[in-house]
Motif scaffolding. Structure first.
Motif, PDB file in Angstrom:
ATOM      1  N   VAL A 105      14.131 -15.061  13.024  1.00 36.19           N
ATOM      2  CA  VAL A 105      15.054 -14.240  13.801  1.00 36.19           C
ATOM      3  C   VAL A 105      16.436 -14.246  13.160  1.00 36.19           C
ATOM      4  N   TYR A 136      18.098 -14.129  21.321  1.00 37.00           N
ATOM      5  CA  TYR A 136      16.887 -13.303  21.295  1.00 37.00           C
ATOM      6  C   TYR A 136      15.630 -14.143  21.499  1.00 37.00           C
ATOM      7  N   VAL A 140      12.676 -13.686  24.683  1.00 35.07           N
ATOM      8  CA  VAL A 140      11.216 -13.572  24.565  1.00 35.07           C
ATOM      9  C   VAL A 140      10.506 -14.878  24.924  1.00 35.07           C
ATOM     10  N   ALA A 164      11.381 -10.086  19.298  1.00 37.52           N
ATOM     11  CA  ALA A 164      12.694 -10.718  19.130  1.00 37.52           C
ATOM     12  C   ALA A 164      13.366 -10.233  17.855  1.00 37.52           C
TER      13      ALA A 164
END
Length: 257
Positions: A105, A136, A140, A164
């Motif tokens: 991410v 993020y 999720v 994400a």
């Protein structure tokens, strides 16, 4: 000027692709507007994913055009389309299995921020990048797995990680191709709730390929139906679902729609 039509975030004009003698997508013309979630449905082989591939740049059109905020991006490759604001979940193909969940991410956050590619070991100095990535992951429900290597995740968790990453890129247009496919019953609500949240913001344009009618009913502002690569229906969900041809040929019998 009063009464002026809003500019579509994304448009296709007579978008077509042929593979030899087979026309996989046939002159599809459609406009997609900010704040609207459009679900694209149709039987297997209808051209839904191929249409997505044309829009995101994974395939080059034989003819026709793709427009983003009125700009012709037909000849742009997928990387440029991503930079311009089209984000797509690629069904796990954009994950790095030998990096951790957080690192995957962070790469997306870095890319969005234009920081440039730096050594992972230097990321500890980029607190804002780390904080955004953690944000993020929390959205999720993957924060507890932030240090896990992606290759050790379940299929469902990998799909959540993909969402994400997509959100971390902060695109104007989000494209989801059957986002809950392969997920367990317990995992599905997390992703659907995220898509609900994005829809509720009414800022972004969302395109969703989906075959589960309960998901379509829950999410769609509009339904587009493809068959043999051709757009055969486009409108409000209730209107499209009432169509006899759609019920029988694309969405099942009236009892199951």
């Amino acid at each position: 000027m009063a009464g002026t039509e809003p500019t579509p975030a994304l448009s296709t004009r007579d978008l077509t692709i042929r593979f030899g003698g087979h026309v996989a997508v046939n002159a599809v013309t459609a406009d997609f507007y900010p704040g609207t979630l459009t679900v694209i449905v149709g039987p297997n082989g209808a051209g839904k994913t191929t249409y997505f591939n044309l829009v995101s740049g994974q395939l080059a059109a034989t003819s026709g055009r793709v427009l983003l905020r009125g700009e012709d991006i037909t000849r742009a490759g997928p990387a440029r389309r991503t930079r311009l604001g089209i984000g797509r979940a690629f069904q796990l193909t954009n994950l790095f299995p030998h990096l951790t969940v957080a690192e995957n991410v962070r790469l997306a956050v870095q890319s969005r921020a234009g920081i440039g590619m730096r050594m992972l070991s230097l990321w500890s100095g980029h607190r804002e990048v780390i904080a955004r990535a953690d944000h993020y992951l929390e959205r999720v429900a993957l924060a507890p797995r932030r240090g896990s290597y992606v290759g050790t995740l379940s299929h469902g968790d990998q799909r959540k990680l993909e969402v994400a990453i997509l959100l971390a890129l902060e695109p104007d247009v989000l494209m989801f191709d059957e986002p809950t496919a392969g997920m367990s019953v317990d995992e599905v609500p997390v992703v659907l709730d995220l898509i609900h949240q994005v829809k509720a913001e009414r800022k972004r344009t969302v395109l969703l390929v989906e075959h589960k009618m309960d998901v379509v009913r829950a999410l769609a502002d509009r339904i587009v139906v493809l068959h043999n690569g051709t757009l055969v229906a486009d409108g409000q969900p209730a209107e499209v679902m009432r169509s006899k041809i759609v019920q029988e040929a694309y969405l099942g019998s009236p009892e199951t729609v």
